[in-house]
Write an enzyme that holds these catalytic residues in place. Sequence first.
Site, PDB file in Angstrom:
ATOM      1  N   LYS A  79      10.214   0.783   6.732  1.00 40.27           N
ATOM      2  CA  LYS A  79      10.345   0.147   8.290  1.00 40.27           C
ATOM      3  C   LYS A  79       9.240  -0.704   8.564  1.00 40.27           C
ATOM      4  CE  LYS A  79       9.830   1.206  12.542  1.00 40.27           C
ATOM      5  NZ  LYS A  79       9.652  -0.236  13.077  1.00 40.27           N
ATOM      6  N   PRO A  80       9.690  -2.008   8.725  1.00 41.39           N
ATOM      7  CA  PRO A  80       8.606  -2.931   9.287  1.00 41.39           C
ATOM      8  C   PRO A  80       8.446  -2.760  10.786  1.00 41.39           C
ATOM      9  CG  PRO A  80      10.233  -4.179   8.494  1.00 41.39           C
ATOM     10  CD  PRO A  80      10.905  -2.766   8.210  1.00 41.39           C
ATOM     11  N   SER A  81       7.276  -3.353  11.247  1.00 37.96           N
ATOM     12  CA  SER A  81       7.263  -3.479  12.620  1.00 37.96           C
ATOM     13  C   SER A  81       8.185  -4.397  13.189  1.00 37.96           C
ATOM     14  CB  SER A  81       5.602  -4.002  13.204  1.00 37.96           C
ATOM     15  OG  SER A  81       5.685  -4.540  14.526  1.00 37.96           O
TER      16      SER A  81
ATOM     17  N   GLU B  37     -12.272  -2.277   3.414  1.00 34.60           N
ATOM     18  CA  GLU B  37     -12.306  -1.300   2.122  1.00 34.60           C
ATOM     19  C   GLU B  37     -11.680  -2.198   0.935  1.00 34.60           C
ATOM     20  OE1 GLU B  37     -10.481  -1.152   4.862  1.00 34.60           O
ATOM     21  OE2 GLU B  37      -8.274  -0.842   4.454  1.00 34.60           O
TER      22      GLU B  37
ATOM     23  N   ARG C  86       0.860  -1.368  -0.122  1.00 36.29           N
ATOM     24  CA  ARG C  86       0.078   0.000  -0.102  1.00 36.29           C
ATOM     25  C   ARG C  86       0.958   1.120   0.158  1.00 36.29           C
ATOM     26  NH1 ARG C  86      -4.664   0.487   4.583  1.00 36.29           N
ATOM     27  NH2 ARG C  86      -6.348   0.360   2.748  1.00 36.29           N
TER      28      ARG C  86
ATOM     29  N   GLU D  18     -10.280   2.191  21.441  1.00 38.50           N
ATOM     30  CA  GLU D  18     -10.016   1.314  20.399  1.00 38.50           C
ATOM     31  C   GLU D  18      -9.513  -0.001  21.134  1.00 38.50           C
ATOM     32  OE1 GLU D  18      -6.197   1.443  18.075  1.00 38.50           O
ATOM     33  OE2 GLU D  18      -7.354   0.868  16.383  1.00 38.50           O
TER      34      GLU D  18
ATOM     35  N   SER E 227      -0.450   3.574  15.609  1.00 36.85           N
ATOM     36  CA  SER E 227      -1.328   3.696  16.672  1.00 36.85           C
ATOM     37  C   SER E 227      -1.224   5.474  16.641  1.00 36.85           C
ATOM     38  CB  SER E 227      -0.828   3.622  17.962  1.00 36.85           C
ATOM     39  OG  SER E 227       0.324   3.926  18.241  1.00 36.85           O
TER      40      SER E 227
ATOM     41  N   CYS F 185      -7.753  -2.189  12.063  1.00 36.18           N
ATOM     42  CA  CYS F 185      -8.210  -0.868  12.402  1.00 36.18           C
ATOM     43  C   CYS F 185      -9.670  -0.446  12.182  1.00 36.18           C
ATOM     44  CB  CYS F 185      -7.212   0.130  11.774  1.00 36.18           C
ATOM     45  SG  CYS F 185      -7.225  -0.197   9.945  1.00 36.18           S
ATOM     46  N   ASN F 186     -10.038  -1.289  11.249  1.00 34.46           N
ATOM     47  CA  ASN F 186     -11.496  -0.863  10.750  1.00 34.46           C
ATOM     48  C   ASN F 186     -12.487  -1.778  11.325  1.00 34.46           C
ATOM     49  OD1 ASN F 186     -11.128  -3.325   9.054  1.00 34.46           O
ATOM     50  ND2 ASN F 186     -10.821  -2.505   7.412  1.00 34.46           N
TER      51      ASN F 186
ATOM     52  N   HIS G  97      -9.130   5.070   1.549  1.00 39.31           N
ATOM     53  CA  HIS G  97      -9.098   4.688   3.118  1.00 39.31           C
ATOM     54  C   HIS G  97      -8.606   5.931   3.663  1.00 39.31           C
ATOM     55  CE1 HIS G  97      -9.231   2.066   6.484  1.00 39.31           C
ATOM     56  NE2 HIS G  97      -7.983   1.999   6.648  1.00 39.31           N
TER      57      HIS G  97
ATOM     58  N   GLU H 251      -2.232   6.911   8.796  1.00 41.76           N
ATOM     59  CA  GLU H 251      -3.272   5.996   9.023  1.00 41.76           C
ATOM     60  C   GLU H 251      -3.546   5.364  10.294  1.00 41.76           C
ATOM     61  OE1 GLU H 251      -5.009   4.471   5.870  1.00 41.76           O
ATOM     62  OE2 GLU H 251      -3.896   5.939   4.603  1.00 41.76           O
TER      63      GLU H 251
ATOM     64  N   GLN I 132      11.755   7.080  13.714  1.00 41.27           N
ATOM     65  CA  GLN I 132      12.110   8.499  14.199  1.00 41.27           C
ATOM     66  C   GLN I 132      13.019   9.277  13.188  1.00 41.27           C
ATOM     67  OE1 GLN I 132      11.135  11.055  16.510  1.00 41.27           O
ATOM     68  NE2 GLN I 132       9.444   9.706  16.398  1.00 41.27           N
TER      69      GLN I 132
END
Length: 492
Positions: A179-181, A448, A164, A388, A233, A288-289, A454, A254, A217
């Site tokens: 950068k992935p989690s 979606e 995306r 949430e 978040s 999230c949705n 979105h 997002e 960062q």
Amino acid sequence: MATAVALRRYQNYIDGRFVDAQGGKTVKVENPSTGQIVSEVPDSSIEDTREAIRAAEKAQGDWEKLAPIERAGYLRKIAAALRKDPEHLARVISEEQGKVLGLSRVEAGFTADYIDYMAEWARRLEGEVVTSDRPNEHILMFRHAIGVIGGIVPWNFPFFVIARKVAPALLTGNTIVIKPSSITPNNAGEFAKAVAEAGLPAGVFNLVCGSGAVVGQELASNPSIGMVSVTGSVDTGVRVMEAAAKNIIKVNLELGGSAPAIVMADADMNLAVESIKASRVINTGQVCNCADRVYVDKRVADEFTEKFVKAMSETKYGDPLVDEGLDMGPFVSGDQLKLVEGRVKQAIADGATVLTGGKRDAGRPEGYFYPATVLGNCRQGMPIVRDEIFGPVMPIVTFDDLDEAITYANDSVYGLTSSIYTTNLDVAMRACKEIKFGETYINRENFEAMQGFHAGWRKSGIGGADGKHGLYENTRTHMVYVSYDLAAGNKK
Ligand code: NAD
């Protein structure tokens, strides 16, 4: 905690080469179903990140000079590489993230489809021609690449969110550092392998694994970054905005959601029950949705609650790599499990009643499993309704009329998705106008489409993704005023 039998290793991908972090530091990745360590990935430094940003900056000019159709050709090659072994990709996603295999297969396939979809825009990128106040002038609006984009990815749909960010950025002539989690980096390593196989010019796509505090960062604060795009978040969104403010760069955020689902008295009750359940248990509620709070008309509250509790109590969960016929896997991590357990305990202390679920199965000591849970006797204003949840836990609140339901729905700091179940066209039309959210689903589960847009209201974000509008988020405009001689060609 058990140790791994064969520890896999993934690397960063910088300037067209797979490399370790410069100091050789790594972090370990856990399978949340078993607690077993399955891989280690680079724990990158600021200098690793800067190297990737420099590579992206160096590659950007030549990349933008290619015709969009040529860039689309590269995207299609990435999609083709991802389609070679979707089962392997699905297993990598399920192993580190915990989603059921069926959903990981959908994520792997959808990711390739999304890249192809964005490639289709190559011949549809458009500027504008605007009329001028002067008789001898054309006003043209071009869309250009922004430059280098920093893409920060969450753990819940980690593979898809990479696409995306990457596909629209690259199609429009930007280069990118992803950068992935740190919780789910393995699938990003697999994505980088597809990029390498596709033969993209060095530096166009870069992957740097590491923490949000260091790599994230740096991506938000480095002056060579043109836009930082984050899915995560609200807290992370705030930190990224603060860091990006220093250089006045564009942010695309997002963020979280708390989606209301309104059930009217005239609703098709079975449809409402099945759709809201599907939207609550998918990915163990970590979406999230997802429908996050139900508002049901008092007159049908008993009927809805009885059917909903039955449906939720039938939810099957377990280890996705062992059992195929599951609705849910574990939470992604022990922290996520603790967070949701704490929210349920607080709700009970606030007066909520557990109608099903509500506590871990004592017979399952390993893995971060939690059952589908329904909470009755909830009121607007309780934290379980307001915040949430990010787990398979549904609070139910009743309402007297549509005005009250819409007031409750809109009473949130979040504004991502929402839904309403009704067979009355007038009610549906009022909902379209009065529900203040970026997305509203009428008589269907929340999810979606790639051709939509979105984008959340309020603290759910700034900007958005998907479709034409998501594509253009990756561009900046250039107005050109062309003055010409009205008598040109007639002069002797
Ligand atoms: P998170 O905010 O903890 O992490 C997201 C990413 O940000 C990770 O890569 C993390 O390392 C990085 N990060 C963390 N702190 C950072 C900092 N100070 N600076 C820069 N980067 C930092 O979110 P998560 O737990 O991975 O994902 C869950 C959250 O994401 C939920 O709130 C969910 O609603 C949201 N989400 C939103 C969407 C959407 O489309 N709106 C989609 C998926 C998830």
